[in-house]
Design an enzyme around this catalytic site. Sequence first.
Site, short mmCIF file in Angstrom:
data_model
loop_
_atom_site.label_atom_id
_atom_site.label_comp_id
_atom_site.label_asym_id
_atom_site.label_seq_id
_atom_site.Cartn_x
_atom_site.Cartn_y
_atom_site.Cartn_z
N HIS A 106 34.39 19.79 5.33
CA HIS A 106 35.15 20.61 6.27
C HIS A 106 35.21 20.01 7.66
CE1 HIS A 106 34.46 24.51 3.69
NE2 HIS A 106 35.10 23.55 3.04
N ASP A 159 31.07 21.27 2.59
CA ASP A 159 31.22 22.11 3.79
C ASP A 159 31.25 21.18 4.99
OD1 ASP A 159 30.85 24.36 5.74
OD2 ASP A 159 30.47 25.49 3.91
#
Length: 395
Positions: A233, A210
């Site tokens: 991310h 993430d």
Amino acid sequence: MGAYYGVSTIFIICLLGFSANAEYITIGSSSGSDITQALLKAFTTACQSPSPSKVVIPKGEFKLGEIQMRGPCKAPIEITLQGTVKADGNAVQGKDTWVVFGNINGFKLNGGGAFDGEGNAAWRVNNCHQTFNCKKLPISIRFDFVENAEIRDISSIDAKNFHINVLGAKNMTMDHIKIIAPKDSPNTDGIHLGRSDGVKILNSFISTGDDCISVGDGTKNLHVEKVTCGPGHGLSVGSLGRYGNEQDVTGIRVINCTLQNTDNGLRIKTWPSAACSTTASDIHFENIIVNNVSNPILIDQEYCPWNQCNKQKASTIKLVNISFKQIRGTSGNKDAVKLLCSKGYPCQNVEVGDIDIRYNGADGPATFQCSNVSPKLMGTQSPKACSGPVTKLPQ
């Protein structure tokens, strides 16, 4: 923070007994043992010491259950983790905590050791990236209201949820932190911060599933430098606006960092149909290398994963004084730069300077899109600025 002088040392060695005097605590342990209660006793004693104290977890591999080490403490405290502590590998839902350090003024955590969250089983049942009402999984390491702190030379491996969560910190330096989890592990943000002032994240490596670093509401004066991120991310401010009563974000500076093989790069994300009206201001990204990064530069004020909101309602989060300077490298898709601001509150004073991002895909060339923003352009831009659709700003 300077060195501690006259420090008493608390060694966790083997779980054979517990002894204490004014200067030392010795707790027995062999590798593989559960040290939860021993560590809690050691911390409690150290926390009550009128002089600075030090807890040492030696080399080896130890089991560690859910533990909360909270002050306030009478003097500064240092924990040196030389070995590896491992969480329960079962997918325990409904608990949001593994290791907590809380309400401490004057704190050090160091030693070259690792926190292993044993997240593999938990990732398979985690649906928090798909639904608003989900059962929470444990965050590996939480720092709650910790002030004047140095966190150095520590690794976090395979967290079930976030690796590190920082809430209410003041004057905290995180240096040489290593964070590792598979790229497909959900919600494993590397370092998430909220309602904190004066945090520095330096010389660190974050490879996870993430956001490498995510900046929550109420964060002020954050400095990120020489961090390598990827996969993951990217580096994100937000998401902002999902909850009511969120606080302003201001003073975010990210410099001299590298992003590689991430799903996003430098990102600011806010929810449409936001539950609050706050401002994110003075956010600056400078001298960043991007290698095969999808969406290297992205302002997304239509952030709405899994259609959990009404995208027709403009975001009420105001973005003011934003800059992207000296961003260079390669994009993983043609969307090199996307500045998608709110039609209700267009971005104000966005500066873009010396952008050189290449894309060699068959659907190229790279694009630079703007919506509800008129960026101030400095130096050169490649791709050419605002070559995508431009939405006329309200007069």
